[in-house]
Design an enzyme around this catalytic site. Structure first.
Site, PDB file in Angstrom:
ATOM      1  N   ALA A 197      -7.447  -7.753  -9.234  1.00 49.45           N
ATOM      2  CA  ALA A 197      -8.586  -8.482  -8.755  1.00 49.45           C
ATOM      3  C   ALA A 197      -9.382  -9.612  -9.657  1.00 49.45           C
ATOM      4  O   ALA A 197      -9.801 -10.486  -9.204  1.00 49.45           O
ATOM      5  CB  ALA A 197      -9.695  -7.786  -8.485  1.00 49.45           C
TER       6      ALA A 197
ATOM      7  N   ASP B 207       0.739  -1.336   0.139  1.00 49.05           N
ATOM      8  CA  ASP B 207      -0.009   0.100   0.188  1.00 49.05           C
ATOM      9  C   ASP B 207       0.859   1.177  -0.019  1.00 49.05           C
ATOM     10  O   ASP B 207       1.808   1.319  -0.359  1.00 49.05           O
ATOM     11  CB  ASP B 207      -0.943  -0.253   1.126  1.00 49.05           C
ATOM     12  CG  ASP B 207      -2.183   0.548   0.919  1.00 49.05           C
ATOM     13  OD1 ASP B 207      -2.240   1.748   0.765  1.00 49.05           O
ATOM     14  OD2 ASP B 207      -3.355  -0.244   0.928  1.00 49.05           O
TER      15      ASP B 207
ATOM     16  N   HIS C  75      -3.783   6.248   3.419  1.00 51.35           N
ATOM     17  CA  HIS C  75      -4.368   5.298   2.884  1.00 51.35           C
ATOM     18  C   HIS C  75      -3.884   3.938   3.503  1.00 51.35           C
ATOM     19  O   HIS C  75      -4.858   3.020   4.179  1.00 51.35           O
ATOM     20  CB  HIS C  75      -4.392   5.053   1.336  1.00 51.35           C
ATOM     21  CG  HIS C  75      -5.083   3.966   0.686  1.00 51.35           C
ATOM     22  ND1 HIS C  75      -4.763   2.802   0.589  1.00 51.35           N
ATOM     23  CD2 HIS C  75      -6.571   3.828   0.171  1.00 51.35           C
ATOM     24  CE1 HIS C  75      -5.706   1.922  -0.228  1.00 51.35           C
ATOM     25  NE2 HIS C  75      -6.635   2.716  -0.234  1.00 51.35           N
TER      26      HIS C  75
ATOM     27  N   VAL D  97      -9.891  -6.288  12.876  1.00 56.62           N
ATOM     28  CA  VAL D  97     -10.674  -7.581  12.619  1.00 56.62           C
ATOM     29  C   VAL D  97     -10.428  -8.677  13.789  1.00 56.62           C
ATOM     30  O   VAL D  97     -10.977  -9.454  14.005  1.00 56.62           O
ATOM     31  CB  VAL D  97     -10.573  -8.304  11.202  1.00 56.62           C
ATOM     32  CG1 VAL D  97     -11.469  -9.425  11.130  1.00 56.62           C
ATOM     33  CG2 VAL D  97     -11.149  -7.177  10.362  1.00 56.62           C
TER      34      VAL D  97
ATOM     35  N   ASP E  92      20.172 -10.453   6.320  1.00 55.46           N
ATOM     36  CA  ASP E  92      19.602 -11.659   5.941  1.00 55.46           C
ATOM     37  C   ASP E  92      19.752 -11.881   4.592  1.00 55.46           C
ATOM     38  O   ASP E  92      19.257 -12.994   4.200  1.00 55.46           O
ATOM     39  CB  ASP E  92      18.330 -11.691   6.554  1.00 55.46           C
ATOM     40  CG  ASP E  92      17.436 -10.423   5.754  1.00 55.46           C
ATOM     41  OD1 ASP E  92      18.015  -9.900   5.063  1.00 55.46           O
ATOM     42  OD2 ASP E  92      16.084 -10.477   5.810  1.00 55.46           O
TER      43      ASP E  92
ATOM     44  N   ASN F 167      -9.903  -5.756  19.447  1.00 54.61           N
ATOM     45  CA  ASN F 167     -10.590  -4.422  19.903  1.00 54.61           C
ATOM     46  C   ASN F 167      -9.486  -3.357  19.889  1.00 54.61           C
ATOM     47  O   ASN F 167      -8.455  -3.139  21.022  1.00 54.61           O
ATOM     48  CB  ASN F 167     -11.246  -4.524  21.049  1.00 54.61           C
ATOM     49  CG  ASN F 167     -12.008  -3.012  21.551  1.00 54.61           C
ATOM     50  OD1 ASN F 167     -11.677  -2.254  20.705  1.00 54.61           O
ATOM     51  ND2 ASN F 167     -12.703  -3.184  22.671  1.00 54.61           N
TER      52      ASN F 167
ATOM     53  N   SER G  30     -11.100  -0.365  -1.047  1.00 54.05           N
ATOM     54  CA  SER G  30      -9.926  -0.375  -0.268  1.00 54.05           C
ATOM     55  C   SER G  30     -10.146  -0.939   0.968  1.00 54.05           C
ATOM     56  O   SER G  30      -9.260  -1.478   1.678  1.00 54.05           O
ATOM     57  CB  SER G  30      -9.050   0.872  -0.378  1.00 54.05           C
ATOM     58  OG  SER G  30      -8.357   1.006  -1.529  1.00 54.05           O
TER      59      SER G  30
ATOM     60  N   TYR H 273      -7.524 -11.408 -11.859  1.00 51.71           N
ATOM     61  CA  TYR H 273      -6.575 -12.495 -12.188  1.00 51.71           C
ATOM     62  C   TYR H 273      -7.347 -13.550 -11.803  1.00 51.71           C
ATOM     63  O   TYR H 273      -7.647 -13.766 -10.406  1.00 51.71           O
ATOM     64  CB  TYR H 273      -5.108 -12.392 -11.883  1.00 51.71           C
ATOM     65  CG  TYR H 273      -4.462 -11.158 -12.655  1.00 51.71           C
ATOM     66  CD1 TYR H 273      -4.635 -11.234 -14.162  1.00 51.71           C
ATOM     67  CD2 TYR H 273      -3.952 -10.125 -11.996  1.00 51.71           C
ATOM     68  CE1 TYR H 273      -4.141 -10.102 -14.778  1.00 51.71           C
ATOM     69  CE2 TYR H 273      -3.352  -9.082 -12.854  1.00 51.71           C
ATOM     70  CZ  TYR H 273      -3.491  -9.121 -14.262  1.00 51.71           C
ATOM     71  OH  TYR H 273      -3.051  -8.091 -15.016  1.00 51.71           O
TER      72      TYR H 273
END
Ligand code: CA
Length: 620
Positions: free
Chosen positions: A328, A166, A223, A234, A197, A237, A383, A330
């Site tokens: 989206a 993003d 954004h 999700v 690394d 809280n 989004s 594909y």
């Protein structure tokens, strides 16, 4: 909602979201713009270093190109036109390169954009903590049942990493800092100027900034921070004070600039970074540009690394079945295309939709989440809908860490709440449900087998250059959904995958047979009247086959069939005496304007049976 009225209410982030408001308008021409003077080139394999060197020599001396970036191992390179070379249009360069025998494909480096329609209103931390009732999620009023999912979560499950591909994340935001939600690279020593690394990125302690090519993925737009807060929200809280320790990690991968605009080549690099550095969920709240084989290859890599790829369906109020939105659209077994819904599960006015190409609805209207500098705000867009799905995928992976990306997708799509307003708008006719998705993940014993996936099926409908994969579709008559019990579809897929591995010589012979004919793209099709059972995911179709060929069958059905999806079919012979099982992949036939099933890895016995049957059948 008018642009000016939105902007007048936004004191601070107005400017930064102007470009997104513009991007939200359905403007095909704008979507197809690309970086001037840049091309992405994939060289043909099997020629080794000498082939690559030969091409580089040609590109630099005769082509006037300069190598900018190489993706080692996949033979892919980004070139730019040298300053001293005569100016030339990118499309002309692409056309020239496609004629080069060393080149597998060449394409413009398309611009892509964040898929938000902007911030509606900004609020302070105090206001944020006061919103809603305590113990419930703050982002949306839609009944996605996140809170009840939290009550069934296993307490000591592994931490899952979600890549936020993003505009970056304000990793200093109190919600992320206090919960410890930001991913850190355990094998990188901060600030020592060394790529400890050896992953190709110096001092990448918390992701990467692909725009500036630095180790700081700080969000200069807002954004990405909003999207990241939704994912975290999700899983716990985020309004609680003090906030509890995060159960997931957010990997900030900044490839969109301060206006929410990025390039396909940077997106590709971010996807490889995510897949190579332990992200199992990739959140993609961006889209646009033309068909990109290079991007398909990157998503396929993520698929092979077992990751799930969640993508925004777009905000043009348009039908993705008719005019594709990338990435989206594909077709991948691990790609979930997400539409935005409102608090009442209606499709958001701005949201793209698509009965075949968009999978699920998820809240995307007036979503409250984090914004840079310890603030919060409401925003709209696919989004915002996408990170709800990414968050659910992360919760599911905590419960069943062995799950592959395609298994997560199947469970999420099977766990939706039906919403009548989404019928014919998204493939599942439903809206995301966190609780039932997590419950299904807890109950699953995932088969560790990873079926091989051939992304070439993506080109079947949408890109003329890839049309070869639609070869061999026959015709099948009307099929109806009978909701039959899907006993172990994963196992079926795995079984056929295993069969595929054992059948390599037979595959070769099928391929050769195809090339033998006068027309190497078509098999003779025959009229047939037989019964077929088609199993895909959890569902089963029962129908009639009206024609068949050695290459496949075609389905005329209103039921959900997803391009690129793996199906298994049991087809009865015309006399009903025997039944063959064939694995196939759903393809689009531009000619027939229908979805069909192209056989893949068909067992020799099955092909022999079809040949036998067709001896008594009429050609179509
Ligand atoms: Ca490194």
């Amino acid at each position: 909602m008018g642009c000016t009225s939105v902007l007048s209410r936004v004191p601070r982030f107005a400017v930064m979201f102007v470009s997104m408001l513009a991007a939200a308008a359905p403007a095909a021409a704008q979507d197809l713009d690309y970086v001037p003077g840049e091309v992405i080139v994939k060289l043909r394999g099997g020629q080794g270093a000498s082939g690559a060197q030969r091409f580089m020599g040609k590109a630099v001396s005769a082509g006037g190109l300069k190598l900018q970036r190489s993706w080692a191992g996949i033979n892919m390179h980004k070139f730019s036109v040298r300053a001293d070379a005569p100016p030339k249009d990118v499309l002309a360069i692409v056309q020239e390169l496609q004629g080069d025998p060393d080149v597998e494909f060449a394409e413009p480096n398309y611009y892509v954009r964040s898929q938000s329609t902007g911030v509606e209103r900004e609020i302070s931390a105090q206001e944020f903590e006061a919103t809603g009732s305590s113990g419930s999620m703050s982002q949306t009023s839609a009944h996605i049942e996140a809170e009840s999912a939290w009550t069934i979560m296993s307490p000591n499950a592994p931490v899952v990493t979600v890549a936020i591909i993003d505009t970056g994340i304000d990793y200093n935001h109190r919600v992320f800092a206090a919960s410890g939600a930001i991913w850190t690279n355990p094998n990188e020593v901060p600030g020592n100027g060394i790529d400890d690394d050896r992953n190709g990125y110096v001092d990448d302690v918390r992701g990467w900034n692909f725009v500036a090519n630095t180790a700081s993925p700080m969000d200069d737009d807002g954004h990405g921070t909003h999207v990241a807060g939704i994912v975290l929200g999700v899983t716990q809280n985020i309004r609680a004070n003090p906030i509890s320790t995060a159960k997931i990690r957010l990997m900030p991968l900044k490839f969109l600039d301060s206006k929410g605009v990025g390039t396909t080549s940077d997106a590709i690099e971010a996807i490889y970074y995510a897949a190579n550095n332990g992200a199992q969920v990739l959140n993609n709240s961006w889209g646009g540009g033309g068909f990109s084989q290079a991007l398909i290859d990157a998503i396929n890599y993520a698929y092979s690394r077992k990751a799930v790829f969640v993508a925004a369906a777009g905000n043009s109020s348009s039908n993705n079945d008719a005019s594709p939105t990338y990435p989206a659209n594909y077709a991948f077994p691990n790609l979930i295309s997400v539409a935005a819904t409102n608090d009442w599960d209606g499709l958001a006015g701005f949201s793209n939709f698509g009965k075949f190409t968009v999978h699920v609805g998820s809240p995307g209207v007036s979503i409250l989440s984090t914004l840079p500098n310890d603030t919060f705000g409401y925003a709209n867009g696919t989004s915002m809908a996408t990170p709800f799905v990414a968050g659910v995928a992360a919760l599911m992976l905590r419960e069943a860490p062995a799950m592959n990306g395609y298994q997560i997708k199947n469970l999420i799509l099977g766990g939706i709440d039906n919403a009548s307003s989404l019928a014919n708008k998204v493939a599942t006719s439903g809206r995301l449900n966190v609780h039932s998705s997590v419950e299904r993940a807890k109950a699953t014993s995932p088969d560790p087998y990873m079926p091989a996936y051939d992304p070439a099926s993506n080109g079947a409908s949408r890109a003329p250059a890839q049309a070869k994969t639609a070869a061999g579709c026959g015709l099948v008559g009307k099929a109806i959904l009978d909701g039959g019990g899907g006993q172990g579809p994963m196992r079926m897929i795995a079984f056929f995958g295993l069969l595929a591995a054992l059948m390599a010589p037979i595959l070769l012979s099928v391929y050769l047979r195809r090339k033998d004919g006068k027309n190497n793209r078509r098999h003779e099709r025959y009229q047939i009247d037989s019964r077929v059972r088609v199993r895909f995911g959890d569902r089963e179709l029962v129908g009639q086959v009206s024609s068949i060929s050695l290459g496949g069958v075609q389905l005329n059905t209103d039921a959900w069939l997803e391009q690129g999806g793996v199906v298994t079919m049991q087809i009865a012979s015309p006399d009903g005496k025997d039944v063959i099982s064939v694995e196939g992949r759903v393809v689009w036939s531009e000619e027939q304007k229908r979805y069909g099933v192209a056989f893949q890895n068909a067992e020799d016995g099955a092909l022999a049976a079809i040949s036998r049957w067709t001896q008594s059948l009429l050609r179509t």
